[in-house]
Motif scaffolding. Structure first.
Motif, PDB file in Angstrom:
ATOM      1  N   ARG A  17      54.129 -20.657  21.301  1.00 46.07           N
ATOM      2  CA  ARG A  17      54.729 -21.543  22.284  1.00 46.07           C
ATOM      3  C   ARG A  17      56.237 -21.444  22.125  1.00 46.07           C
ATOM      4  O   ARG A  17      56.727 -20.933  21.118  1.00 46.07           O
ATOM      5  CB  ARG A  17      54.272 -22.989  22.121  1.00 46.07           C
ATOM      6  N   THR A  18      56.949 -21.963  23.100  1.00 48.89           N
ATOM      7  CA  THR A  18      58.400 -21.949  23.012  1.00 48.89           C
ATOM      8  C   THR A  18      58.892 -23.291  22.489  1.00 48.89           C
ATOM      9  O   THR A  18      58.252 -24.325  22.706  1.00 48.89           O
ATOM     10  CB  THR A  18      59.028 -21.665  24.387  1.00 48.89           C
ATOM     11  N   PHE A  19      60.054 -23.241  21.816  1.00 45.52           N
ATOM     12  CA  PHE A  19      60.622 -24.458  21.243  1.00 45.52           C
ATOM     13  C   PHE A  19      62.082 -24.617  21.659  1.00 45.52           C
ATOM     14  O   PHE A  19      62.914 -25.044  20.881  1.00 45.52           O
ATOM     15  CB  PHE A  19      60.529 -24.406  19.716  1.00 45.52           C
ATOM     16  N   SER A  20      62.357 -24.277  22.886  1.00 40.04           N
ATOM     17  CA  SER A  20      63.744 -24.288  23.324  1.00 40.04           C
ATOM     18  C   SER A  20      64.345 -25.686  23.374  1.00 40.04           C
ATOM     19  O   SER A  20      65.561 -25.830  23.316  1.00 40.04           O
ATOM     20  CB  SER A  20      63.874 -23.628  24.695  1.00 40.04           C
ATOM     21  N   ARG A  21      63.517 -26.723  23.428  1.00 34.03           N
ATOM     22  CA  ARG A  21      64.030 -28.092  23.499  1.00 34.03           C
ATOM     23  C   ARG A  21      63.863 -28.844  22.192  1.00 34.03           C
ATOM     24  O   ARG A  21      64.057 -30.051  22.135  1.00 34.03           O
ATOM     25  CB  ARG A  21      63.313 -28.849  24.610  1.00 34.03           C
ATOM     26  N   TYR A  22      63.530 -28.136  21.133  1.00 25.70           N
ATOM     27  CA  TYR A  22      63.274 -28.759  19.851  1.00 25.70           C
ATOM     28  C   TYR A  22      64.419 -28.550  18.864  1.00 25.70           C
ATOM     29  O   TYR A  22      65.129 -27.544  18.914  1.00 25.70           O
ATOM     30  CB  TYR A  22      62.007 -28.161  19.226  1.00 25.70           C
ATOM     31  N   PHE A  23      64.550 -29.505  17.960  1.00 28.54           N
ATOM     32  CA  PHE A  23      65.407 -29.355  16.798  1.00 28.54           C
ATOM     33  C   PHE A  23      64.800 -28.290  15.883  1.00 28.54           C
ATOM     34  O   PHE A  23      63.578 -28.235  15.717  1.00 28.54           O
ATOM     35  CB  PHE A  23      65.499 -30.686  16.056  1.00 28.54           C
ATOM     36  N   LYS A  24      65.645 -27.449  15.301  1.00 32.90           N
ATOM     37  CA  LYS A  24      65.184 -26.448  14.337  1.00 32.90           C
ATOM     38  C   LYS A  24      66.028 -26.562  13.085  1.00 32.90           C
ATOM     39  O   LYS A  24      67.203 -26.916  13.140  1.00 32.90           O
ATOM     40  CB  LYS A  24      65.284 -25.045  14.929  1.00 32.90           C
ATOM     41  N   GLY A  25      65.417 -26.250  11.963  1.00 32.73           N
ATOM     42  CA  GLY A  25      66.168 -26.358  10.722  1.00 32.73           C
ATOM     43  C   GLY A  25      65.586 -25.532   9.605  1.00 32.73           C
ATOM     44  O   GLY A  25      64.581 -24.835   9.775  1.00 32.73           O
ATOM     45  N   TRP A  26      66.274 -25.619   8.484  1.00 31.40           N
ATOM     46  CA  TRP A  26      65.844 -24.950   7.251  1.00 31.40           C
ATOM     47  C   TRP A  26      65.846 -25.984   6.122  1.00 31.40           C
ATOM     48  O   TRP A  26      66.804 -26.758   5.982  1.00 31.40           O
ATOM     49  CB  TRP A  26      66.784 -23.810   6.900  1.00 31.40           C
ATOM     50  N   LEU A  27      64.786 -25.968   5.354  1.00 34.11           N
ATOM     51  CA  LEU A  27      64.678 -26.747   4.133  1.00 34.11           C
ATOM     52  C   LEU A  27      64.477 -25.767   2.999  1.00 34.11           C
ATOM     53  O   LEU A  27      64.112 -24.607   3.225  1.00 34.11           O
ATOM     54  CB  LEU A  27      63.497 -27.716   4.206  1.00 34.11           C
ATOM     55  N   ARG A  28      64.684 -26.225   1.775  1.00 37.20           N
ATOM     56  CA  ARG A  28      64.422 -25.354   0.631  1.00 37.20           C
ATOM     57  C   ARG A  28      63.865 -26.170  -0.529  1.00 37.20           C
ATOM     58  O   ARG A  28      64.087 -27.380  -0.618  1.00 37.20           O
ATOM     59  CB  ARG A  28      65.687 -24.611   0.205  1.00 37.20           C
ATOM     60  N   GLN A  29      63.164 -25.463  -1.378  1.00 41.34           N
ATOM     61  CA  GLN A  29      62.622 -26.096  -2.570  1.00 41.34           C
ATOM     62  C   GLN A  29      62.800 -25.152  -3.748  1.00 41.34           C
ATOM     63  O   GLN A  29      62.231 -24.050  -3.763  1.00 41.34           O
ATOM     64  CB  GLN A  29      61.145 -26.462  -2.407  1.00 41.34           C
ATOM     65  N   ALA A  30      63.589 -25.606  -4.704  1.00 44.32           N
ATOM     66  CA  ALA A  30      63.821 -24.834  -5.921  1.00 44.32           C
ATOM     67  C   ALA A  30      62.758 -25.194  -6.951  1.00 44.32           C
ATOM     68  O   ALA A  30      62.156 -26.265  -6.886  1.00 44.32           O
ATOM     69  CB  ALA A  30      65.210 -25.147  -6.467  1.00 44.32           C
ATOM     70  N   PRO A  31      62.515 -24.313  -7.900  1.00 46.27           N
ATOM     71  CA  PRO A  31      61.508 -24.591  -8.932  1.00 46.27           C
ATOM     72  C   PRO A  31      61.787 -25.898  -9.652  1.00 46.27           C
ATOM     73  O   PRO A  31      62.902 -26.133 -10.129  1.00 46.27           O
ATOM     74  CB  PRO A  31      61.649 -23.393  -9.871  1.00 46.27           C
ATOM     75  N   GLY A  32      60.783 -26.761  -9.711  1.00 49.93           N
ATOM     76  CA  GLY A  32      60.924 -28.014 -10.417  1.00 49.93           C
ATOM     77  C   GLY A  32      61.720 -29.079  -9.705  1.00 49.93           C
ATOM     78  O   GLY A  32      61.992 -30.144 -10.280  1.00 49.93           O
ATOM     79  N   LYS A  33      62.116 -28.817  -8.474  1.00 50.50           N
ATOM     80  CA  LYS A  33      62.928 -29.774  -7.725  1.00 50.50           C
ATOM     81  C   LYS A  33      62.229 -30.187  -6.434  1.00 50.50           C
ATOM     82  O   LYS A  33      61.318 -29.515  -5.958  1.00 50.50           O
ATOM     83  CB  LYS A  33      64.303 -29.185  -7.417  1.00 50.50           C
ATOM     84  N   GLU A  34      62.702 -31.275  -5.859  1.00 52.42           N
ATOM     85  CA  GLU A  34      62.150 -31.722  -4.595  1.00 52.42           C
ATOM     86  C   GLU A  34      62.699 -30.882  -3.448  1.00 52.42           C
ATOM     87  O   GLU A  34      63.774 -30.298  -3.526  1.00 52.42           O
ATOM     88  CB  GLU A  34      62.507 -33.198  -4.363  1.00 52.42           C
TER      89      GLU A  34
END
Length: 117
Positions: free
Chosen positions: A26-43
């Motif tokens: 599907r297309t997400f042209s009207r949606y917020f997009k982002g990046w999250l990350r998780q390091a070892p042992g961290k939230e």
């Protein structure tokens, strides 16, 4: 619906990587997009986000001035350009899509970024 993230890898401190996340189904042209990350042992933590038009972006303080998020709605893709990488940037990076920041309906599978000192 699938989010396919790519571009992770091993890089030396000070180097650069560009992550990509392509959406299919599907297309997400009207949606917020982002990046999250998780390091070892961290939230898991928010890294960067971009609104549907690309006119508004937000970043974690730890990456401001080094990372740039962008999107190409025609390609249903969001990018994360990461420069001046540091060992503390080592993490699994996830792309996310949702109506607003903090509300994510879809997640990518994650791509590993490893920064060596």
């Amino acid at each position: 619906v699938q989010l396919q993230a790519s571009g992770g890898g091993l890089v030396q401190a000070g180097g650069s990587l560009r992550l990509s996340c392509v959406a299919s189904g599907r297309t997400f042209s009207r949606y917020f997009k982002g990046w999250l990350r998780q390091a070892p042992g961290k939230e898991r933590e928010f890294v960067a986000g971009i609104n549907w038009s690309g006119g508004s972006t937000s970043y974690a303080d730890s990456v401001k001035g080094r990372f740039t998020i962008s999107r190409d709605n025609a390609k249903n893709t969001v990018y994360l350009q990461m420069n001046s990488l540091k060992p503390e940037d080592t993490a699994v990076y996830y792309c996310v899509v949702g109506p607003t920041r903090g509300t994510y309906d879809y997640w990518g599978q994650g791509t590993l970024v490893t920064v060596s000192s």
